[in-house]
Design a protein around this motif. Structure first.
Motif, PDB file in Angstrom:
ATOM      1  N   VAL A  53       0.901  -1.066   0.137  1.00 13.66           N
ATOM      2  CA  VAL A  53      -0.049   0.119  -0.154  1.00 13.66           C
ATOM      3  C   VAL A  53       0.779   1.213   0.094  1.00 13.66           C
ATOM      4  CG1 VAL A  53      -1.597   1.514   1.263  1.00 13.66           C
ATOM      5  CG2 VAL A  53      -1.863  -1.149   1.140  1.00 13.66           C
ATOM      6  N   LEU A  54       1.798   1.311   0.747  1.00 12.70           N
ATOM      7  CA  LEU A  54       2.716   2.524   0.916  1.00 12.70           C
ATOM      8  C   LEU A  54       3.562   2.650  -0.522  1.00 12.70           C
ATOM      9  CD1 LEU A  54       4.615   1.835   4.369  1.00 12.70           C
ATOM     10  CD2 LEU A  54       2.843   3.356   3.943  1.00 12.70           C
ATOM     11  N   ALA A  55       3.826   1.612  -1.328  1.00 18.20           N
ATOM     12  CA  ALA A  55       4.513   1.755  -2.530  1.00 18.20           C
ATOM     13  C   ALA A  55       3.630   2.375  -3.691  1.00 18.20           C
ATOM     14  CB  ALA A  55       4.966   0.348  -2.828  1.00 18.20           C
ATOM     15  N   MET A  56       2.216   2.149  -3.229  1.00 19.50           N
ATOM     16  CA  MET A  56       1.445   2.619  -4.512  1.00 19.50           C
ATOM     17  C   MET A  56       0.346   3.628  -4.102  1.00 19.50           C
ATOM     18  SD  MET A  56      -1.864   1.363  -3.720  1.00 19.50           S
ATOM     19  CE  MET A  56      -2.613   0.838  -5.230  1.00 19.50           C
ATOM     20  N   PHE A  57       0.148   4.107  -2.898  1.00 16.09           N
ATOM     21  CA  PHE A  57      -0.638   4.915  -2.323  1.00 16.09           C
ATOM     22  C   PHE A  57      -0.848   6.276  -3.079  1.00 16.09           C
ATOM     23  CE2 PHE A  57      -3.076   7.904   0.382  1.00 16.09           C
ATOM     24  CZ  PHE A  57      -3.985   6.768   0.838  1.00 16.09           C
ATOM     25  N   VAL A  58       0.466   7.003  -3.191  1.00 14.22           N
ATOM     26  CA  VAL A  58       0.546   8.256  -3.847  1.00 14.22           C
ATOM     27  C   VAL A  58       0.177   8.041  -5.128  1.00 14.22           C
ATOM     28  CG1 VAL A  58       2.068  10.234  -4.538  1.00 14.22           C
ATOM     29  CG2 VAL A  58       2.047   9.158  -2.070  1.00 14.22           C
ATOM     30  N   GLY A  59       0.659   7.135  -5.886  1.00 22.07           N
ATOM     31  CA  GLY A  59       0.432   7.029  -7.320  1.00 22.07           C
ATOM     32  C   GLY A  59      -0.747   6.465  -7.608  1.00 22.07           C
ATOM     33  N   ASN A  60      -1.714   5.992  -6.763  1.00 21.86           N
ATOM     34  CA  ASN A  60      -2.878   5.550  -6.828  1.00 21.86           C
ATOM     35  C   ASN A  60      -3.909   6.706  -6.903  1.00 21.86           C
ATOM     36  OD1 ASN A  60      -5.437   3.673  -7.006  1.00 21.86           O
ATOM     37  ND2 ASN A  60      -5.510   4.389  -5.130  1.00 21.86           N
ATOM     38  N   LEU A  61      -3.414   8.034  -6.284  1.00 22.78           N
ATOM     39  CA  LEU A  61      -4.331   9.267  -6.169  1.00 22.78           C
ATOM     40  C   LEU A  61      -3.860  10.392  -7.364  1.00 22.78           C
ATOM     41  CD1 LEU A  61      -4.590   9.508  -2.359  1.00 22.78           C
ATOM     42  CD2 LEU A  61      -6.352   8.544  -3.944  1.00 22.78           C
ATOM     43  N   THR A  62      -2.610  10.175  -7.629  1.00 25.19           N
ATOM     44  CA  THR A  62      -2.080  11.258  -8.398  1.00 25.19           C
ATOM     45  C   THR A  62      -2.644  11.221  -9.690  1.00 25.19           C
ATOM     46  OG1 THR A  62       0.200  10.889  -7.496  1.00 25.19           O
ATOM     47  CG2 THR A  62      -0.059  12.163  -9.536  1.00 25.19           C
ATOM     48  N   PRO A  63      -3.405  10.337 -10.607  1.00 22.78           N
ATOM     49  CA  PRO A  63      -3.921  10.570 -11.743  1.00 22.78           C
ATOM     50  C   PRO A  63      -4.936  11.311 -11.712  1.00 22.78           C
ATOM     51  CG  PRO A  63      -2.940   8.233 -11.698  1.00 22.78           C
ATOM     52  CD  PRO A  63      -2.792   8.869 -10.357  1.00 22.78           C
ATOM     53  N   LEU A  64      -5.953  11.052 -10.608  1.00 18.28           N
ATOM     54  CA  LEU A  64      -7.011  11.554 -10.296  1.00 18.28           C
ATOM     55  C   LEU A  64      -6.956  13.349  -9.992  1.00 18.28           C
ATOM     56  CD1 LEU A  64      -9.566   9.194  -8.250  1.00 18.28           C
ATOM     57  CD2 LEU A  64     -10.055  10.743 -10.067  1.00 18.28           C
ATOM     58  N   LEU A  65      -6.017  13.297  -9.299  1.00 21.06           N
ATOM     59  CA  LEU A  65      -5.623  14.939  -8.988  1.00 21.06           C
ATOM     60  C   LEU A  65      -5.098  15.498 -10.475  1.00 21.06           C
ATOM     61  CD1 LEU A  65      -3.287  14.550  -5.726  1.00 21.06           C
ATOM     62  CD2 LEU A  65      -5.765  15.286  -5.925  1.00 21.06           C
ATOM     63  N   ILE A  66      -4.453  15.014 -11.093  1.00 16.88           N
ATOM     64  CA  ILE A  66      -4.268  15.639 -12.498  1.00 16.88           C
ATOM     65  C   ILE A  66      -5.531  15.713 -13.313  1.00 16.88           C
ATOM     66  CG2 ILE A  66      -2.842  15.479 -14.571  1.00 16.88           C
ATOM     67  CD1 ILE A  66      -0.942  13.773 -12.850  1.00 16.88           C
ATOM     68  N   VAL A  67      -5.910  14.763 -13.615  1.00 17.91           N
ATOM     69  CA  VAL A  67      -7.273  14.831 -14.451  1.00 17.91           C
ATOM     70  C   VAL A  67      -8.340  15.792 -13.873  1.00 17.91           C
ATOM     71  CG1 VAL A  67      -8.976  13.371 -15.723  1.00 17.91           C
ATOM     72  CG2 VAL A  67      -6.830  12.515 -15.313  1.00 17.91           C
ATOM     73  N   THR A  68      -8.906  15.692 -12.701  1.00 12.73           N
ATOM     74  CA  THR A  68      -9.595  16.622 -12.128  1.00 12.73           C
ATOM     75  C   THR A  68      -9.256  17.946 -12.306  1.00 12.73           C
ATOM     76  OG1 THR A  68      -8.782  16.095 -10.000  1.00 12.73           O
ATOM     77  CG2 THR A  68     -10.851  14.900 -10.603  1.00 12.73           C
ATOM     78  N   GLY A  69      -7.931  18.323 -12.024  1.00 11.32           N
ATOM     79  CA  GLY A  69      -7.467  19.398 -12.368  1.00 11.32           C
ATOM     80  C   GLY A  69      -7.642  20.032 -13.627  1.00 11.32           C
ATOM     81  N   GLY A 404      13.463   6.895  -2.172  1.00  4.88           N
ATOM     82  CA  GLY A 404      14.286   5.961  -1.746  1.00  4.88           C
ATOM     83  C   GLY A 404      14.069   4.527  -1.758  1.00  4.88           C
ATOM     84  N   ALA A 405      12.773   4.212  -1.852  1.00  5.54           N
ATOM     85  CA  ALA A 405      12.429   2.608  -2.171  1.00  5.54           C
ATOM     86  C   ALA A 405      12.027   2.374  -3.266  1.00  5.54           C
ATOM     87  CB  ALA A 405      10.891   2.464  -1.214  1.00  5.54           C
ATOM     88  N   ALA A 406      11.650   3.777  -4.150  1.00  9.42           N
ATOM     89  CA  ALA A 406      11.232   3.362  -5.547  1.00  9.42           C
ATOM     90  C   ALA A 406      12.272   3.214  -6.454  1.00  9.42           C
ATOM     91  CB  ALA A 406      10.515   4.634  -6.041  1.00  9.42           C
ATOM     92  N   VAL A 407      13.498   3.806  -6.101  1.00 12.43           N
ATOM     93  CA  VAL A 407      14.664   3.564  -7.199  1.00 12.43           C
ATOM     94  C   VAL A 407      14.998   2.095  -7.404  1.00 12.43           C
ATOM     95  CG1 VAL A 407      15.364   5.756  -7.016  1.00 12.43           C
ATOM     96  CG2 VAL A 407      16.174   4.418  -5.472  1.00 12.43           C
ATOM     97  N   ILE A 408      15.016   1.426  -6.457  1.00 10.46           N
ATOM     98  CA  ILE A 408      15.527   0.067  -6.562  1.00 10.46           C
ATOM     99  C   ILE A 408      14.376  -0.856  -7.043  1.00 10.46           C
ATOM    100  CG2 ILE A 408      14.973  -0.387  -4.052  1.00 10.46           C
ATOM    101  CD1 ILE A 408      17.460  -2.358  -3.713  1.00 10.46           C
ATOM    102  N   MET A 409      13.038  -0.370  -6.365  1.00  8.95           N
ATOM    103  CA  MET A 409      11.806  -1.222  -6.930  1.00  8.95           C
ATOM    104  C   MET A 409      11.803  -1.279  -8.317  1.00  8.95           C
ATOM    105  SD  MET A 409       8.977  -1.090  -4.175  1.00  8.95           S
ATOM    106  CE  MET A 409       8.602   0.979  -4.590  1.00  8.95           C
ATOM    107  N   PHE A 410      11.799  -0.089  -8.773  1.00  6.04           N
ATOM    108  CA  PHE A 410      11.536   0.232 -10.436  1.00  6.04           C
ATOM    109  C   PHE A 410      12.632  -0.406 -11.175  1.00  6.04           C
ATOM    110  CE2 PHE A 410       8.811   4.217  -9.235  1.00  6.04           C
ATOM    111  CZ  PHE A 410       7.977   3.446  -8.576  1.00  6.04           C
ATOM    112  N   ALA A 411      13.839  -0.409 -10.622  1.00  7.68           N
ATOM    113  CA  ALA A 411      15.142  -0.846 -11.481  1.00  7.68           C
ATOM    114  C   ALA A 411      14.963  -2.316 -11.599  1.00  7.68           C
ATOM    115  CB  ALA A 411      16.473  -0.577 -10.561  1.00  7.68           C
ATOM    116  N   SER A 412      14.333  -2.933 -10.471  1.00 11.27           N
ATOM    117  CA  SER A 412      14.168  -4.283 -10.511  1.00 11.27           C
ATOM    118  C   SER A 412      13.160  -4.830 -11.592  1.00 11.27           C
ATOM    119  CB  SER A 412      13.442  -4.890  -9.156  1.00 11.27           C
ATOM    120  OG  SER A 412      14.273  -4.654  -7.965  1.00 11.27           O
ATOM    121  N   ILE A 413      12.129  -4.062 -12.122  1.00  9.73           N
ATOM    122  CA  ILE A 413      11.235  -4.378 -13.243  1.00  9.73           C
ATOM    123  C   ILE A 413      12.266  -4.411 -14.475  1.00  9.73           C
ATOM    124  CG2 ILE A 413       9.396  -3.407 -14.515  1.00  9.73           C
ATOM    125  CD1 ILE A 413       8.569  -2.081 -12.305  1.00  9.73           C
TER     126      ILE A 413
END
Length: 494
Positions: A53-69, A404-413
């Motif tokens: 949840v912590l890894a995706m929480f902000v990303g889950n809400l960001t698209p809505l903030l952008i499109v509603t804006g 700090g967590a995302a850089v290593i997670m995304f490189a794993s992809i």
């Protein structure tokens, strides 16, 4: 395909589900966190689910903030509408994730995937908002197009098996690789505190992110079993603590070049938590769907691309987390869940729900694929939708902590994509597919200005994401370029 997989791996995933594994370094039985169907205690499942949840929480809400804006619904008279949409986005992501994990009939692939609000549609939705003049009508048109598009993707999922030949590992691997490459820049932006922050790249943000990264690496490699699998959560918790200490000993505000005072990006905003309600009932149909072809046509094309991306995500998570290729049933059920979940989300005013690549990176890094743990994360998302105060605690996480967590997670992809690509011999044909897809396809998506003179539909579809262009080029070349099977077999026999 399933039979071939079992030949390569004598014990099928189902057979391994409840079999306890042995930790090589300690010699003790692991707690089942690396098995999809193992029944692990809640004391392990809850924290492991929470880190998803912590890894995706902000990303889950960001698209809505952008499109509603973009639609002009970000404040004023529409502030309550936007708040209702954000609340719905949390619990819907949880519900759709549960369906993906456990399946309802053909809907759901029973794969370790976390679902959430897709950012891949942002470019198309912003264009729709601009062409329709914004407002509730434009947002309603986006919802109507999402409702139809989701059903369209679900139909594609049912027919995915005969279409599977268009998605060999060289294609899905290229898509997964492009997903990882596109996310790395997102991770680096977060690492610096968020590129919209006034203090982006400040020494404090970088130090905080580096501390989180160092803690994750230390926990990941200095421990084993459950603790090692929880490294992301431990790192983020330490990030919260360090940010809190920084707020006590360092200035929390600064002045920009224009003399305007701002709050630093790493500061924890506990006032937001205090102001949030303890309980709120989700609001169905906060925006009435509108069916307009100006929105439906481009959105349908994007749902085709989303289906390909989902195939890539599932392929990546199965390869990276379970060391095998995804089956036809898993891919089909996953894509159907993508579509049905997106249509369901539209009924509650939420943008399409698709597989979350961020969490694919988390799985490939930690190898934690346990369904019960992920289900706990999904239930936490539902609770966040019902209890805004819980959601507020997660939402105040500094971007540098996430980075700090995302850089290593995304490189794993990226690594998972390379693993998929190299499952097949790297013949000249396969090398051409990967090279051109990444060079031309991903290159165009990463530099959309090159399509400035192209037809609007082309720039709309391929200019918003390098993933879209890379996937399209890889699929096309896989169909067009002649096979090299006979030549390869002849060379191999010499």
């Amino acid at each position: 395909m399933a039979q071939d997989t079992k030949k390569d791996h004598p014990q099928a995933p189902e057979e391994l589900a409840d079999a306890p594994s042995t930790d090589a370094s300690s010699g003790v039985k692991s707690l089942g966190v690396f098995s999809f169907e193992a029944d692990i205690p809640l004391s392990q499942a809850i924290p492991l689910g929470l880190q998803h949840v912590l890894a995706m929480f902000v990303g889950n809400l960001t698209p809505l903030l952008i499109v509603t804006g973009a639609c002009g619904l970000a404040g004023g008279d529409f502030a309550d509408v936007q708040l209702a949409l954000l609340q719905n986005a949390m619990w819907i992501a949880g519900v759709v994730t549960l369906v993906q994990l456990f399946a309802i009939g053909p809907v759901g692939g029973k794969v370790p995937i976390i679902m959430g609000t897709s950012s891949g549609f942002i470019g198309v939705f912003n264009s729709v908002a601009a062409s329709m003049g914004g407002g509730l009508v434009a947002y309603g048109a986006i919802m109507g197009a999402s409702l139809i598009g989701g059903l369209f993707e679900a139909v594609l999922g049912f027919f995915l098996k005969p279409l599977r030949r268009f998605f060999p590992s060289i294609v899905t691997g290229t898509v997964v690789l492009s997903i990882g490459l596109s996310l790395i820049s997102v991770g680096v932006n977060a690492f610096g505190g968020g590129n919209t922050a006034a203090d982006f790249g400040s020494f404090e943000n970088l130090c905080l992110a580096l501390i989180v990264l160092a803690v994750i690496l230390a926990v990941k490699h200095a421990t084993t079993g459950f603790v090692s699998a929880s490294s992301i959560l431990v790192g983020i918790i330490v990030g919260y603590v360090v940010a809190g200490i920084m707020g006590l000993v360092l200035p929390t505000t600064a002045v920009d070049a224009n003399g305007v005072e701002y709050t630093k990006a790493w500061v924890l905003n506990w006032d937001k938590v205090a102001a949030a309600a303890w309980f709120a009932i989700p609001d169905p149909l906060p925006v009435a769907p509108v069916f307009d072809m100006r929105a439906i046509a481009p959105v349908l094309v994007m749902f085709i691309v989303t289906a390909v991306e989902t195939v890539g995500d599932i392929s990546g998570v199965m390869q990276g987390g379970m060391d095998r290729e995804a089956t036809d049933k898993e891919l089909s059920g996953g894509v159907v869940c993508d579509g049905v979940g997106s249509s369901f989300a539209a009924l509650f005013g939420v943008l399409p729900n698709t597989s979350f690549s961020q969490n694919v990176g988390l799985v490939t890094m930690t190898k934690m694929v346990n369904r019960k743990a992920m289900a706990c994360g999904a239930i936490f998302l539902i609770l966040c939708g019902l209890c805004p105060k819980l959601g507020a605690v997660v939402s105040i996480m500094p971007q540098s902590v996430l980075g700090g967590a995302a850089v290593i997670m995304f490189a794993s992809i990226v690594v998972s994509g390379i693993q998929l690509i190299t499952r097949e011999p790297l013949t000249p044909r396969n090398l051409s597919i990967v090279s051109v897809a990444l060079g031309l396809g991903y290159g165009i998506g990463a530099n959309p200005a090159v399509l400035a003179g192209a037809p609007e539909m082309v720039s709309l579809i391929f200019g918003g994401s390098g993933i879209v262009a890379a996937a399209a080029v890889a699929i096309l070349l896989n169909v067009v370029l002649p096979k090299e099977e006979k030549t390869f077999q002849k060379d191999a026999s010499i």
